[in-house]
Design an enzyme around this catalytic site. Structure first.
Site, short mmCIF file in Angstrom:
data_model
loop_
_atom_site.label_atom_id
_atom_site.label_comp_id
_atom_site.label_asym_id
_atom_site.label_seq_id
_atom_site.Cartn_x
_atom_site.Cartn_y
_atom_site.Cartn_z
N TYR A 1 -23.13 -56.59 -9.04
CA TYR A 1 -23.50 -56.44 -7.61
C TYR A 1 -24.24 -55.12 -7.32
O TYR A 1 -24.33 -54.26 -8.16
CB TYR A 1 -22.33 -56.71 -6.68
N GLU A 2 -24.76 -55.06 -6.14
CA GLU A 2 -25.67 -53.99 -5.70
C GLU A 2 -26.77 -53.73 -6.72
O GLU A 2 -27.12 -52.58 -7.01
CB GLU A 2 -24.91 -52.74 -5.28
N GLY A 3 -27.30 -54.83 -7.23
CA GLY A 3 -28.37 -54.76 -8.23
C GLY A 3 -27.76 -54.85 -9.62
O GLY A 3 -27.01 -53.96 -10.04
N ARG B 1 -26.08 -47.63 -4.32
CA ARG B 1 -25.89 -47.71 -5.78
C ARG B 1 -25.16 -46.49 -6.32
O ARG B 1 -24.44 -46.58 -7.32
CB ARG B 1 -27.25 -47.85 -6.45
#
Ligand code: CAA
Length: 380
Positions: free
Chosen positions: A362-364, A243
């Site tokens: 994306y990526e959370g 992140r």
């Protein structure tokens, strides 16, 4: 407190900036329009050491610190965020996953091929029905004694086609829920693996994104990462670091759009003066710059915490959340400042705006980051 970069960090930033401003810019519009994978740039960046940038030299890496890496991701993403995500998934999810949690035999076997870029890495967590709810894995890995048999489908996989090494998260014991999840190193050319079509994305169109299907894929037992049941924690820990680099990518997107808007506003005239001299535009620039500086502080702080062995989970989530929201805000304002020109490809800001949207997903997603942040506050 020291906000100055070291000489080495400045050098890496400059080297990434030079490559982006001199080379990536040349064909970025065409690549994005036609969703062309940036093969020649990937090859050049391998030569320059960016595919092993944070890995230990003993595995063929460049051995740089996390902030140097983050600076490079931001510089590339100012022009071409597809390069940003290709490098980010490869370095901070795939390579770092093996380097931090793999055993020595796994490191010796896989890392030298990955740090040279000969084999690019991918991280296979998301599924058609397990995106934000990552522990709800449907892909199964059945223990067959000396190997596991993997079946299932993974979605939205960056580097799926260009990649050679997959880190696959799968459910080995559904009764144990997230404690029955494992992570495996899987070579892409293993029989039983097939790819869905290239996803025709709104932005970051030249990174390659596919579904990956597993049908009775045999993976040797020695390819499991860590103790039995470590897979979900592994994924969470890797996403904590990943992140930060996606936050750096979002920061770069915001900076790229801001720099173009600033330049344009000093050149374009309306009502007898440069538009930057109108308060309506000057205040937009002030707001954009302020948010960018706040995002930068978050990103650099998270990278510093990681480099210095602190718990960076909450700062990383804050950095990702704030930088993604900033990228969306700043790119939208940059298009507005450009007026009609902002809405056409030639002026670059519309591409950055489309890219910014993905950083909120994306990526959370931004919502997941708020979940991570609020849990950290409430559990403290
Ligand atoms: N570090 C270590 N362990 C962690 C952790 C962390 N950051 N976060 C959670 N855990 C552990 C918990 O301690 C808990 O362990 P125990 O049961 O042993 O105590 C376990 O994991 C389960 O934790 P939660 O109950 O908090 O899990 P949850 O099911 O509520 O989910 C979540 C938490 C944060 C929402 C998680 O599901 C999540 O991160 N979702 C988003 C997924 C995501 O980011 N996907 C991105 C895909 S990759 C990608 O996009 C790459 C690309 O191409 C760019």
């Amino acid at each position: 407190m020291n906000f100055e970069l070291t000489e080495e960090q400045e050098m890496i930033r400059q080297s990434a900036r030079d490559y982006a401003q001199r080379e990536l810019i040349k064909d970025v519009i065409e690549r994005d329009t036609n969703a062309i994978y940036p093969t020649n740039h990937v090859e050049n960046l391998k030569e320059l050491g960016f595919f092993g940038i944070i890995s230990d030299e003993k595995y063929g890496g460049t051995g740089l610190d996390y902030l140097s890496y983050v600076l490079a991701i931001s510089e590339f993403s100012k022009i071409d965020s597809s390069i940003g995500v290709i490098l980010s998934v490869h370095n901070s999810l795939a390579i770092a996953g093996i380097e931090r949690y793999g055993n020595e035999a796994q490191k010796q076997k896989y890392l030298p091929h990955m740090t040279s870029g000969e084999k690019i890495g991918a991280f296979l967590l998301s599924e058609p029905e397990a995106g934000s709810d990552a522990s709800s894995q449907h892909t199964t890995a059945v223990d067959k004694g000396d190997h596991y048999l993997i079946n299932g489908t993974k979605n939205w996989i960056t580097n799926a086609n260009s990649g050679g090494i997959y880190l696959v998260i799968a459910q080995t014991d559904p009764e144990k829920k997230h404690h029955g999840i494992n992570a495996f190193i899987v070579e892409k050319d293993t029989p039983g693996i097939s790819l869905g079509p290239h996803e025709d994305k709104m932005g970051m169109r030249s990174s390659d994104t596919h579904s990956v299907m597993f049908s009775d894929v045999k993976v040797p037992k020695e390819n499991r990462i860590g103790e039995d049941g470590f897979g979900f924690k592994f994924a969470m820990k890797m996403l904590d670091s990943g992140r930060i680099s996606i936050a750096a990518q979002a920061l770069g997107i915001a900076e790229g759009a801001y720099e173009r808007a600033l330049q344009y506003s000093k050149e374009r005239k309306a009502f007898g003066k440069e538009i930057s001299k109108h308060q309506s535009i000057a205040f937009k620039l002030a707001e954009m710059k302020t948010r960018i500086e706040a995002a930068r502080n978050f990103v650099w702080k998270a990278a510093w915490e990681k480099a210095n062995g602190k718990n960076f989970s909450m700062t990383g989530a804050m950095a990702k959340y704030y930088a993604a929201e900033t990228a969306m805000f700043v790119t939208t304002e940059a298009v507005q400042i450009h007026g009609g020109y902002g809405y056409v490809k030639e002026y670059h800001v519309e591409r950055l705006m489309r890219a910014a949207k993905l950083t909120q997903i994306y990526e959370g997603t931004s919502e997941i980051q708020k979940m991570v942040i609020s849990r950290a506050i409430l559990d403290a």
